[in-house]
Design a protein around this motif. Structure first.
Motif, short mmCIF file in Angstrom:
data_model
loop_
_atom_site.label_atom_id
_atom_site.label_comp_id
_atom_site.label_asym_id
_atom_site.label_seq_id
_atom_site.Cartn_x
_atom_site.Cartn_y
_atom_site.Cartn_z
N VAL A 145 41.06 12.04 16.19
CA VAL A 145 41.01 11.80 17.63
C VAL A 145 42.37 12.07 18.27
CG1 VAL A 145 40.66 10.02 19.38
CG2 VAL A 145 39.09 10.19 17.46
N ALA A 182 43.22 14.95 21.04
CA ALA A 182 43.85 14.60 22.31
C ALA A 182 45.07 15.49 22.56
CB ALA A 182 44.25 13.12 22.30
N THR A 203 38.33 10.99 24.81
CA THR A 203 39.04 10.44 23.67
C THR A 203 38.76 8.95 23.50
OG1 THR A 203 40.77 12.09 24.00
CG2 THR A 203 41.31 10.22 22.59
#
Length: 178
Positions: A45, A49, A80
């Motif tokens: 993640v 991002a 996100t």
């Protein structure tokens, strides 16, 4: 031939905009590659991002400030956070990918270098027309007018679709918990 190639490279990197683009493009590609190769989901993640934020930087270089801010708010922020909620709500195990596949890794590296060389050669040999266009004039106003006059129904349908997808993810997560 080689001298012209190096002069083109030096000319390309002589502009700060081009250097900024290369840095942001490498961050975007690197974040995407790391997202595919990491085994811990939270690291995935974070790397995606980084990709979203670097794409927003590329939009700023293209003088599309509204699209850059929307990219940061929607993708780097909301998507996100939604991914992190999805991670927290589901049960997942870390997959061990430590098995060595040296031939696979070597072929991937050769393929990447070959693709880079092919694209680099095509760009060096290509002729591109230059055209003066003022893209940043009333950019945000024009996007707003198009979005809320011509494309208001698809815009609203996308918000409903995202809401339904998030509710579906919550229902699936609750079923796995039970």
């Amino acid at each position: 031939m080689i001298q012209q190639l190096f002069s083109n490279i030096i000319h390309f990197f002589g502009s700060g905009t081009n250097v900024g683009f290369m840095i942001l493009a490498l961050l975007a590609i690197g974040g995407a590659v790391f997202m595919l190769n990491f085994t811990k989901v939270i690291h995935m993640v974070i790397s995606i991002a980084v990709t979203f934020i670097s794409i927003a930087g590329i939009y700023i270089l293209l003088q599309a400030e509204f699209v850059a801010v929307a990219q940061i708010l929607i993708y780097a922020g909301a998507i996100t956070i939604m991914m992190i909620f999805g991670i927290m709500m589901t049960n997942h195990q870390e997959i061990d990918q430590s098995t060595g596949r040296p031939l696979h890794h070597a072929l991937v590296i050769v393929g990447c270098v070959g693709l880079f060389a092919l694209i680099f050669y095509a760009i060096q040999q290509g002729t591109f027309r230059t055209q003066v266009v003022d893209l940043a004039e009333n950019n945000t106003k024009n996007i707003g007018l198009e979005l809320f006059t011509e494309h208001v129904i698809p815009f609203e349908l996308m918000s409903v679709l995202l809401t339904v997808a998030f509710i579906g993810a919550i229902i699936i997560a609750k079923r796995e918990e039970d």
